[in-house]
Design a protein around this motif. Structure first.
Motif, PDB file in Angstrom:
ATOM      1  N   LEU A 159       0.810  -1.224   0.000  1.00  0.00           N
ATOM      2  CA  LEU A 159       0.000   0.000   0.000  1.00  0.00           C
ATOM      3  C   LEU A 159       0.841   1.272   0.000  1.00  0.00           C
ATOM      4  O   LEU A 159       0.331   2.349  -0.298  1.00  0.00           O
ATOM      5  CB  LEU A 159      -0.886   0.033   1.248  1.00  0.00           C
ATOM      6  CG  LEU A 159      -2.262  -0.626   1.212  1.00  0.00           C
ATOM      7  CD1 LEU A 159      -2.933  -0.457   2.561  1.00  0.00           C
ATOM      8  CD2 LEU A 159      -3.130  -0.049   0.115  1.00  0.00           C
ATOM      9  N   ASP A 160       2.118   1.164   0.325  1.00  0.00           N
ATOM     10  CA  ASP A 160       2.939   2.366   0.532  1.00  0.00           C
ATOM     11  C   ASP A 160       2.922   3.327  -0.663  1.00  0.00           C
ATOM     12  O   ASP A 160       2.732   4.535  -0.477  1.00  0.00           O
ATOM     13  CB  ASP A 160       4.368   1.973   0.887  1.00  0.00           C
ATOM     14  CG  ASP A 160       4.486   1.343   2.269  1.00  0.00           C
ATOM     15  OD1 ASP A 160       3.497   1.405   3.034  1.00  0.00           O
ATOM     16  OD2 ASP A 160       5.552   0.779   2.586  1.00  0.00           O
ATOM     17  N   PRO A 161       3.120   2.850  -1.902  1.00  0.00           N
ATOM     18  CA  PRO A 161       3.096   3.814  -3.012  1.00  0.00           C
ATOM     19  C   PRO A 161       1.716   4.431  -3.250  1.00  0.00           C
ATOM     20  O   PRO A 161       1.618   5.579  -3.670  1.00  0.00           O
ATOM     21  CB  PRO A 161       3.553   2.985  -4.220  1.00  0.00           C
ATOM     22  CG  PRO A 161       3.326   1.559  -3.841  1.00  0.00           C
ATOM     23  CD  PRO A 161       3.510   1.498  -2.360  1.00  0.00           C
ATOM     24  N   VAL A 162       0.648   3.671  -2.960  1.00  0.00           N
ATOM     25  CA  VAL A 162      -0.707   4.214  -3.094  1.00  0.00           C
ATOM     26  C   VAL A 162      -0.904   5.328  -2.071  1.00  0.00           C
ATOM     27  O   VAL A 162      -1.399   6.416  -2.395  1.00  0.00           O
ATOM     28  CB  VAL A 162      -1.761   3.107  -2.904  1.00  0.00           C
ATOM     29  CG1 VAL A 162      -3.170   3.695  -2.922  1.00  0.00           C
ATOM     30  CG2 VAL A 162      -1.614   2.040  -3.974  1.00  0.00           C
ATOM     31  N   LYS A 163      -0.522   5.061  -0.839  1.00  0.00           N
ATOM     32  CA  LYS A 163      -0.666   6.053   0.226  1.00  0.00           C
ATOM     33  C   LYS A 163       0.130   7.314  -0.100  1.00  0.00           C
ATOM     34  O   LYS A 163      -0.369   8.443   0.025  1.00  0.00           O
ATOM     35  CB  LYS A 163      -0.205   5.466   1.560  1.00  0.00           C
ATOM     36  CG  LYS A 163      -0.400   6.372   2.772  1.00  0.00           C
ATOM     37  CD  LYS A 163       0.026   5.651   4.048  1.00  0.00           C
ATOM     38  CE  LYS A 163      -0.365   6.419   5.300  1.00  0.00           C
ATOM     39  NZ  LYS A 163       0.233   7.766   5.386  1.00  0.00           N
ATOM     40  N   ALA A 164       1.363   7.120  -0.546  1.00  0.00           N
ATOM     41  CA  ALA A 164       2.213   8.272  -0.860  1.00  0.00           C
ATOM     42  C   ALA A 164       1.615   9.110  -1.984  1.00  0.00           C
ATOM     43  O   ALA A 164       1.660  10.352  -1.937  1.00  0.00           O
ATOM     44  CB  ALA A 164       3.611   7.789  -1.238  1.00  0.00           C
ATOM     45  N   LEU A 165       1.055   8.454  -2.971  1.00  0.00           N
ATOM     46  CA  LEU A 165       0.460   9.177  -4.095  1.00  0.00           C
ATOM     47  C   LEU A 165      -0.786   9.933  -3.660  1.00  0.00           C
ATOM     48  O   LEU A 165      -0.931  11.137  -3.930  1.00  0.00           O
ATOM     49  CB  LEU A 165       0.132   8.198  -5.220  1.00  0.00           C
ATOM     50  CG  LEU A 165      -0.461   8.790  -6.498  1.00  0.00           C
ATOM     51  CD1 LEU A 165       0.542   9.730  -7.164  1.00  0.00           C
ATOM     52  CD2 LEU A 165      -0.889   7.680  -7.459  1.00  0.00           C
ATOM     53  N   LEU A 166      -1.719   9.249  -2.981  1.00  0.00           N
ATOM     54  CA  LEU A 166      -2.968   9.891  -2.587  1.00  0.00           C
ATOM     55  C   LEU A 166      -2.734  11.056  -1.633  1.00  0.00           C
ATOM     56  O   LEU A 166      -3.466  12.055  -1.657  1.00  0.00           O
ATOM     57  CB  LEU A 166      -3.907   8.866  -1.946  1.00  0.00           C
ATOM     58  CG  LEU A 166      -4.458   7.781  -2.865  1.00  0.00           C
ATOM     59  CD1 LEU A 166      -5.288   6.785  -2.065  1.00  0.00           C
ATOM     60  CD2 LEU A 166      -5.297   8.379  -3.991  1.00  0.00           C
ATOM     61  N   GLU A 167      -1.724  10.941  -0.786  1.00  0.00           N
ATOM     62  CA  GLU A 167      -1.483  11.990   0.200  1.00  0.00           C
ATOM     63  C   GLU A 167      -0.880  13.249  -0.415  1.00  0.00           C
ATOM     64  O   GLU A 167      -0.692  14.247   0.273  1.00  0.00           O
ATOM     65  CB  GLU A 167      -0.635  11.454   1.346  1.00  0.00           C
ATOM     66  CG  GLU A 167      -1.446  10.498   2.225  1.00  0.00           C
ATOM     67  CD  GLU A 167      -0.837  10.205   3.576  1.00  0.00           C
ATOM     68  OE1 GLU A 167       0.414  10.229   3.671  1.00  0.00           O
ATOM     69  OE2 GLU A 167      -1.611   9.961   4.521  1.00  0.00           O
ATOM     70  N   ARG A 168      -0.606  13.211  -1.699  1.00  0.00           N
ATOM     71  CA  ARG A 168      -0.282  14.450  -2.399  1.00  0.00           C
ATOM     72  C   ARG A 168      -1.516  15.348  -2.500  1.00  0.00           C
ATOM     73  O   ARG A 168      -1.403  16.542  -2.778  1.00  0.00           O
ATOM     74  CB  ARG A 168       0.252  14.143  -3.794  1.00  0.00           C
ATOM     75  CG  ARG A 168       1.674  13.584  -3.822  1.00  0.00           C
ATOM     76  CD  ARG A 168       2.057  13.175  -5.232  1.00  0.00           C
ATOM     77  NE  ARG A 168       3.466  12.830  -5.344  1.00  0.00           N
ATOM     78  CZ  ARG A 168       4.438  13.670  -5.708  1.00  0.00           C
ATOM     79  NH1 ARG A 168       4.122  14.921  -5.988  1.00  0.00           N
ATOM     80  NH2 ARG A 168       5.686  13.282  -5.788  1.00  0.00           N
ATOM     81  N   PHE A 169      -2.702  14.759  -2.290  1.00  0.00           N
ATOM     82  CA  PHE A 169      -3.949  15.525  -2.305  1.00  0.00           C
ATOM     83  C   PHE A 169      -4.526  15.702  -0.908  1.00  0.00           C
ATOM     84  O   PHE A 169      -4.788  16.823  -0.468  1.00  0.00           O
ATOM     85  CB  PHE A 169      -4.967  14.847  -3.217  1.00  0.00           C
ATOM     86  CG  PHE A 169      -6.318  15.520  -3.263  1.00  0.00           C
ATOM     87  CD1 PHE A 169      -6.429  16.908  -3.244  1.00  0.00           C
ATOM     88  CD2 PHE A 169      -7.482  14.774  -3.329  1.00  0.00           C
ATOM     89  CE1 PHE A 169      -7.675  17.535  -3.286  1.00  0.00           C
ATOM     90  CE2 PHE A 169      -8.731  15.388  -3.378  1.00  0.00           C
ATOM     91  CZ  PHE A 169      -8.829  16.767  -3.352  1.00  0.00           C
ATOM     92  N   CYS A 170      -4.731  14.596  -0.185  1.00  0.00           N
ATOM     93  CA  CYS A 170      -5.321  14.685   1.151  1.00  0.00           C
ATOM     94  C   CYS A 170      -4.955  13.420   1.929  1.00  0.00           C
ATOM     95  O   CYS A 170      -4.441  12.459   1.345  1.00  0.00           O
ATOM     96  CB  CYS A 170      -6.839  14.882   1.077  1.00  0.00           C
ATOM     97  SG  CYS A 170      -7.759  13.532   0.321  1.00  0.00           S
ATOM     98  N   PRO A 171      -5.202  13.379   3.243  1.00  0.00           N
ATOM     99  CA  PRO A 171      -4.789  12.224   4.043  1.00  0.00           C
ATOM    100  C   PRO A 171      -5.376  10.910   3.527  1.00  0.00           C
ATOM    101  O   PRO A 171      -6.532  10.854   3.095  1.00  0.00           O
ATOM    102  CB  PRO A 171      -5.327  12.556   5.441  1.00  0.00           C
ATOM    103  CG  PRO A 171      -5.406  14.048   5.467  1.00  0.00           C
ATOM    104  CD  PRO A 171      -5.787  14.457   4.076  1.00  0.00           C
TER     105      PRO A 171
END
Length: 339
Positions: A159-171
């Motif tokens: 999940l780490d790359p998904v989390k890092a990508l999405l958190e460029r917008f919001c938590p």
């Protein structure tokens, strides 16, 4: 990291614009050639909670090339079967597809792509497409949040790359039980989005009408019963443990629950369901993946679902042009309600 937002409708356009604005290498993928042309020509125009015009890269599925490390899947779930060959072709060998869709799409995706290449998540914010290349992000600011999870038996670090990508917008908050998260979001869609689509208004219209609020409560009750029969442990969403908040065993307790439902679902009240927009535009809607899924699972588990059965029938009759949007369809549920 190279990413794609596959299904650049309202949510996907906002998300793609936000990620691009943050510096991510992302492409917006849409079947709508007019939308793709507008995005490439004039950028993504976001209004509402954000006021942005962001130059973006956009293409149709047929124009995709190369491989992506992360594909954020935002199509309607009923489009997944047709999209799977394209996803398989363009997903990097160690890449991951994160389904940010309604319903419970992960089993089909995992069967085709492999469980370790699939994740899922819930979007807690809302947006509306207002034209080619344009979308409006709805308030409140506090709604800007994702919850994401991996499939059982897979490495949660995927999940780490998904989390890092999405958190460029919001938590983006990881959860241990993706299935429980999915069912909790399904509760909201089944009990608010579906009836709002039948009466032809925002989700708040369901909460404001005493008849429809009670119908929504019984839709919720069936969904919870079916989920429990399927072994689901519902995850808290929007700050609430909905099965606990909505539990009742007497008519007096029912009245207490009905009284607090506007507060429990206040965040959803301003939303115009995508199901309603699809019905209004004569497009296929997701009823089969939402209330229809509750009905099918209830049948498999021996749990009656007369309220959801009725809701599915009404939506399908509206889709077929046999009925029109009306709050008076509440009478169809009257015989099911206890006195």
């Amino acid at each position: 990291m190279r990413a794609a937002v596959y299904g650049a409708g309202a949510l996907g356009t906002v998300l793609g614009a936000a990620l691009t604005r943050s510096g991510a290498d992302v492409e917006l993928v849409s079947r709508d050639q007019e939308h793709v042309d507008a995005l490439n020509r004039s950028g993504a125009r976001i209004t509402g909670l954000r006021e942005w015009t962001v130059p973006v890269k956009a293409c149709t599925p047929q124009q995709m090339s190369g491989r992506y490390d992360v594909i954020l899947l935002l199509t309607k779930q009923m489009a997944n079967t047709a999209a799977l060959p394209r996803l398989a072709e363009h997903l990097a060998p160690d890449g991951i597809v994160c389904a940010l869709q309604n319903g419970i799409p992960e089993p089909e995706l995992a069967a085709a792509l492999g469980a370790d290449r699939v994740a899922g998540g819930v979007v807690t914010w809302n947006a509306v497409r207002i034209g080619a290349g344009q979308a409006r992000l709805s308030p409140p600011e506090s709604s800007l949040h994702f919850k994401i999870g991996s499939l059982p038996g897979t490495d949660p670090r995927r999940l780490d790359p998904v989390k890092a990508l999405l958190e460029r917008f919001c938590p983006a908050e990881p959860v241990e039980d993706l299935l429980g998260l999915r069912w909790s979001k399904l509760l909201i869609n089944a009990a608010l989005s579906c009836p709002a689509s039948i009466l032809g208004g925002k989700c708040g219209a369901v909460l404001e009408d005493a008849r429809w609020r009670r119908i929504a409560l019984y839709l919720l009750r069936e969904c919870i019963a079916v989920g429990h029969a399927a072994g689901v442990k519902f995850e808290p969403v929007q700050g609430y443990d909905y099965p606990a908040e909505l539990a009742f065993s007497t008519l007096r307790e029912e009245q207490q629950v009905l009284a607090k439902m506007p507060e429990l679902f206040a965040r959803n009240a301003p939303a115009v369901p995508s199901m309603l927009l699809d019905l209004q535009k004569k497009r296929p809607c997701e009823i089969g993946a939402l209330n229809g899924f509750v009905c099918r699972t209830g049948l498999e588990r021996g749990v009656p679902t007369p309220f959801n059965d009725t809701a599915v029938r009404l939506v399908r009759e509206i889709a077929a042009g046999e009925k029109t949007f009306s709050p008076e369809h509440a009478v169809e549920f009257a015989a099911l309600l206890p006195e």
